[in-house]
Design a protein around this motif. Sequence first.
Motif, PDB file in Angstrom:
ATOM      1  N   PHE A 195      90.529  16.033 -14.863  1.00 16.35           N
ATOM      2  CA  PHE A 195      89.340  15.620 -14.112  1.00 16.35           C
ATOM      3  C   PHE A 195      88.049  16.144 -14.730  1.00 16.35           C
ATOM      4  O   PHE A 195      86.975  15.650 -14.424  1.00 16.35           O
ATOM      5  N   PHE A 196      88.157  17.169 -15.564  1.00 10.69           N
ATOM      6  CA  PHE A 196      86.977  17.749 -16.208  1.00 10.69           C
ATOM      7  C   PHE A 196      87.183  17.764 -17.710  1.00 10.69           C
ATOM      8  O   PHE A 196      88.297  17.976 -18.192  1.00 10.69           O
ATOM      9  N   THR A 197      86.098  17.540 -18.455  1.00  8.83           N
ATOM     10  CA  THR A 197      86.181  17.564 -19.910  1.00  8.83           C
ATOM     11  C   THR A 197      85.366  18.741 -20.418  1.00  8.83           C
ATOM     12  O   THR A 197      84.997  19.622 -19.644  1.00  8.83           O
ATOM     13  N   GLU A 198      85.072  18.737 -21.695  1.00  8.33           N
ATOM     14  CA  GLU A 198      84.312  19.848 -22.269  1.00  8.33           C
ATOM     15  C   GLU A 198      83.068  20.132 -21.449  1.00  8.33           C
ATOM     16  O   GLU A 198      82.603  19.284 -20.707  1.00  8.33           O
ATOM     17  N   SER A 199      82.547  21.308 -21.633  1.00  7.00           N
ATOM     18  CA  SER A 199      81.457  21.796 -20.798  1.00  7.00           C
ATOM     19  C   SER A 199      81.956  21.932 -19.358  1.00  7.00           C
ATOM     20  O   SER A 199      81.361  21.448 -18.403  1.00  7.00           O
ATOM     21  N   TYR A 200      83.123  22.582 -19.262  1.00  5.39           N
ATOM     22  CA  TYR A 200      83.758  22.784 -17.962  1.00  5.39           C
ATOM     23  C   TYR A 200      82.834  23.526 -17.012  1.00  5.39           C
ATOM     24  O   TYR A 200      82.064  24.387 -17.426  1.00  5.39           O
ATOM     25  N   PRO A 201      82.950  23.232 -15.713  1.00  2.00           N
ATOM     26  CA  PRO A 201      82.166  23.994 -14.746  1.00  2.00           C
ATOM     27  C   PRO A 201      82.717  25.416 -14.621  1.00  2.00           C
ATOM     28  O   PRO A 201      83.867  25.682 -14.981  1.00  2.00           O
ATOM     29  N   ALA A 202      81.893  26.295 -14.106  1.00  3.59           N
ATOM     30  CA  ALA A 202      82.391  27.627 -13.753  1.00  3.59           C
ATOM     31  C   ALA A 202      83.433  27.443 -12.653  1.00  3.59           C
ATOM     32  O   ALA A 202      83.395  26.454 -11.920  1.00  3.59           O
ATOM     33  N   ARG A 203      84.367  28.388 -12.542  1.00  4.88           N
ATOM     34  CA  ARG A 203      85.428  28.204 -11.545  1.00  4.88           C
ATOM     35  C   ARG A 203      85.942  29.544 -11.052  1.00  4.88           C
ATOM     36  O   ARG A 203      86.041  30.511 -11.796  1.00  4.88           O
ATOM     37  N   SER A 204      86.280  29.560  -9.783  1.00  3.12           N
ATOM     38  CA  SER A 204      87.040  30.657  -9.194  1.00  3.12           C
ATOM     39  C   SER A 204      88.341  30.071  -8.681  1.00  3.12           C
ATOM     40  O   SER A 204      88.368  28.927  -8.220  1.00  3.12           O
ATOM     41  N   CYS A 205      89.412  30.831  -8.774  1.00  2.00           N
ATOM     42  CA  CYS A 205      90.697  30.415  -8.217  1.00  2.00           C
ATOM     43  C   CYS A 205      91.230  31.597  -7.420  1.00  2.00           C
ATOM     44  O   CYS A 205      91.345  32.706  -7.942  1.00  2.00           O
ATOM     45  N   SER A 207      81.571  13.914 -12.671  1.00  4.62           N
ATOM     46  CA  SER A 207      82.079  15.242 -13.030  1.00  4.62           C
ATOM     47  C   SER A 207      81.149  16.026 -13.944  1.00  4.62           C
ATOM     48  O   SER A 207      81.158  17.251 -13.933  1.00  4.62           O
ATOM     49  N   SER A 208      80.322  15.327 -14.723  1.00  6.05           N
ATOM     50  CA  SER A 208      79.411  16.027 -15.630  1.00  6.05           C
ATOM     51  C   SER A 208      78.354  16.838 -14.882  1.00  6.05           C
ATOM     52  O   SER A 208      77.733  17.725 -15.459  1.00  6.05           O
ATOM     53  N   LYS A 209      78.162  16.563 -13.612  1.00  8.60           N
ATOM     54  CA  LYS A 209      77.160  17.262 -12.805  1.00  8.60           C
ATOM     55  C   LYS A 209      77.734  18.461 -12.044  1.00  8.60           C
ATOM     56  O   LYS A 209      76.995  19.208 -11.417  1.00  8.60           O
ATOM     57  N   VAL A 210      79.051  18.639 -12.095  1.00 10.93           N
ATOM     58  CA  VAL A 210      79.679  19.755 -11.372  1.00 10.93           C
ATOM     59  C   VAL A 210      79.414  21.051 -12.130  1.00 10.93           C
ATOM     60  O   VAL A 210      79.710  21.159 -13.316  1.00 10.93           O
ATOM     61  N   VAL A 211      78.844  22.040 -11.434  1.00 10.10           N
ATOM     62  CA  VAL A 211      78.530  23.318 -12.067  1.00 10.10           C
ATOM     63  C   VAL A 211      79.475  24.435 -11.643  1.00 10.10           C
ATOM     64  O   VAL A 211      79.617  25.426 -12.350  1.00 10.10           O
ATOM     65  N   ASN A 235      89.635  13.387  -3.723  1.00  5.59           N
ATOM     66  CA  ASN A 235      88.782  13.445  -2.543  1.00  5.59           C
ATOM     67  C   ASN A 235      87.409  14.018  -2.884  1.00  5.59           C
ATOM     68  O   ASN A 235      86.381  13.495  -2.454  1.00  5.59           O
ATOM     69  N   VAL A 236      87.393  15.071  -3.684  1.00  4.52           N
ATOM     70  CA  VAL A 236      86.124  15.656  -4.135  1.00  4.52           C
ATOM     71  C   VAL A 236      85.297  14.612  -4.873  1.00  4.52           C
ATOM     72  O   VAL A 236      84.104  14.426  -4.601  1.00  4.52           O
ATOM     73  N   PHE A 237      85.930  13.896  -5.806  1.00  2.00           N
ATOM     74  CA  PHE A 237      85.192  12.935  -6.610  1.00  2.00           C
ATOM     75  C   PHE A 237      84.776  11.696  -5.836  1.00  2.00           C
ATOM     76  O   PHE A 237      83.777  11.071  -6.169  1.00  2.00           O
ATOM     77  N   ALA A 238      85.497  11.353  -4.779  1.00  2.00           N
ATOM     78  CA  ALA A 238      85.048  10.259  -3.908  1.00  2.00           C
ATOM     79  C   ALA A 238      83.746  10.651  -3.214  1.00  2.00           C
ATOM     80  O   ALA A 238      82.822   9.839  -3.080  1.00  2.00           O
ATOM     81  N   ILE A 239      83.667  11.895  -2.809  1.00  2.00           N
ATOM     82  CA  ILE A 239      82.444  12.394  -2.158  1.00  2.00           C
ATOM     83  C   ILE A 239      81.291  12.433  -3.158  1.00  2.00           C
ATOM     84  O   ILE A 239      80.172  11.996  -2.862  1.00  2.00           O
ATOM     85  N   LEU A 240      81.559  12.936  -4.363  1.00  2.00           N
ATOM     86  CA  LEU A 240      80.510  12.985  -5.383  1.00  2.00           C
ATOM     87  C   LEU A 240      80.037  11.581  -5.754  1.00  2.00           C
ATOM     88  O   LEU A 240      78.838  11.364  -5.961  1.00  2.00           O
ATOM     89  N   LYS A 292      96.886  22.079 -15.148  1.00  2.00           N
ATOM     90  CA  LYS A 292      97.256  20.879 -15.891  1.00  2.00           C
ATOM     91  C   LYS A 292      96.601  19.641 -15.272  1.00  2.00           C
ATOM     92  O   LYS A 292      96.098  18.770 -15.980  1.00  2.00           O
ATOM     93  N   VAL A 293      96.583  19.581 -13.964  1.00  2.00           N
ATOM     94  CA  VAL A 293      95.946  18.464 -13.255  1.00  2.00           C
ATOM     95  C   VAL A 293      94.424  18.586 -13.370  1.00  2.00           C
ATOM     96  O   VAL A 293      93.730  17.611 -13.673  1.00  2.00           O
ATOM     97  N   TYR A 294      93.922  19.774 -13.148  1.00  2.00           N
ATOM     98  CA  TYR A 294      92.475  20.041 -13.153  1.00  2.00           C
ATOM     99  C   TYR A 294      91.823  19.568 -14.449  1.00  2.00           C
ATOM    100  O   TYR A 294      90.772  18.941 -14.426  1.00  2.00           O
ATOM    101  N   GLU A 295      92.463  19.847 -15.581  1.00  2.00           N
ATOM    102  CA  GLU A 295      91.849  19.509 -16.866  1.00  2.00           C
ATOM    103  C   GLU A 295      91.764  18.003 -17.099  1.00  2.00           C
ATOM    104  O   GLU A 295      91.024  17.553 -17.965  1.00  2.00           O
TER     105      GLU A 295
END
Length: 124
Positions: A94-104, A68-72, A56-61, A89-92
Amino acid sequence: MKKLIFTQEAPAAIGPYSQAIEANGMIYTSGQLPIDPITGEMPEDVEEQAEQSLKNVFAILKEAGVDSSKVVKTTVFIKDMSDFPRINKVYERFFTESYPARSCVEVARLPKDALVEIEVVALR
């Protein structure tokens, strides 16, 4: 200037808010629940929920013209912190190297009793 971003490829807002807003070259998504935009259904498994939230996030983007390369920054809200490894496991995928900052953050309750909700901030 503020620009509304909306796509039918992600669920419509369930309250008085937008799927995303672009302002000053930044895209801010609202938290995305794991609701299938076609069926309106939500999977029960936490991994499937994480995947649907990210879809859903990526449909909006995509509607905003970014990938995904633009997600900070991402924020992941989860019902149970013991699910963190499964969600990761799922999150990784959707994102590759140069991962965005993240809070969980573990939360007491999410809308519609979801197990996961994810929001992102991306560059234009």
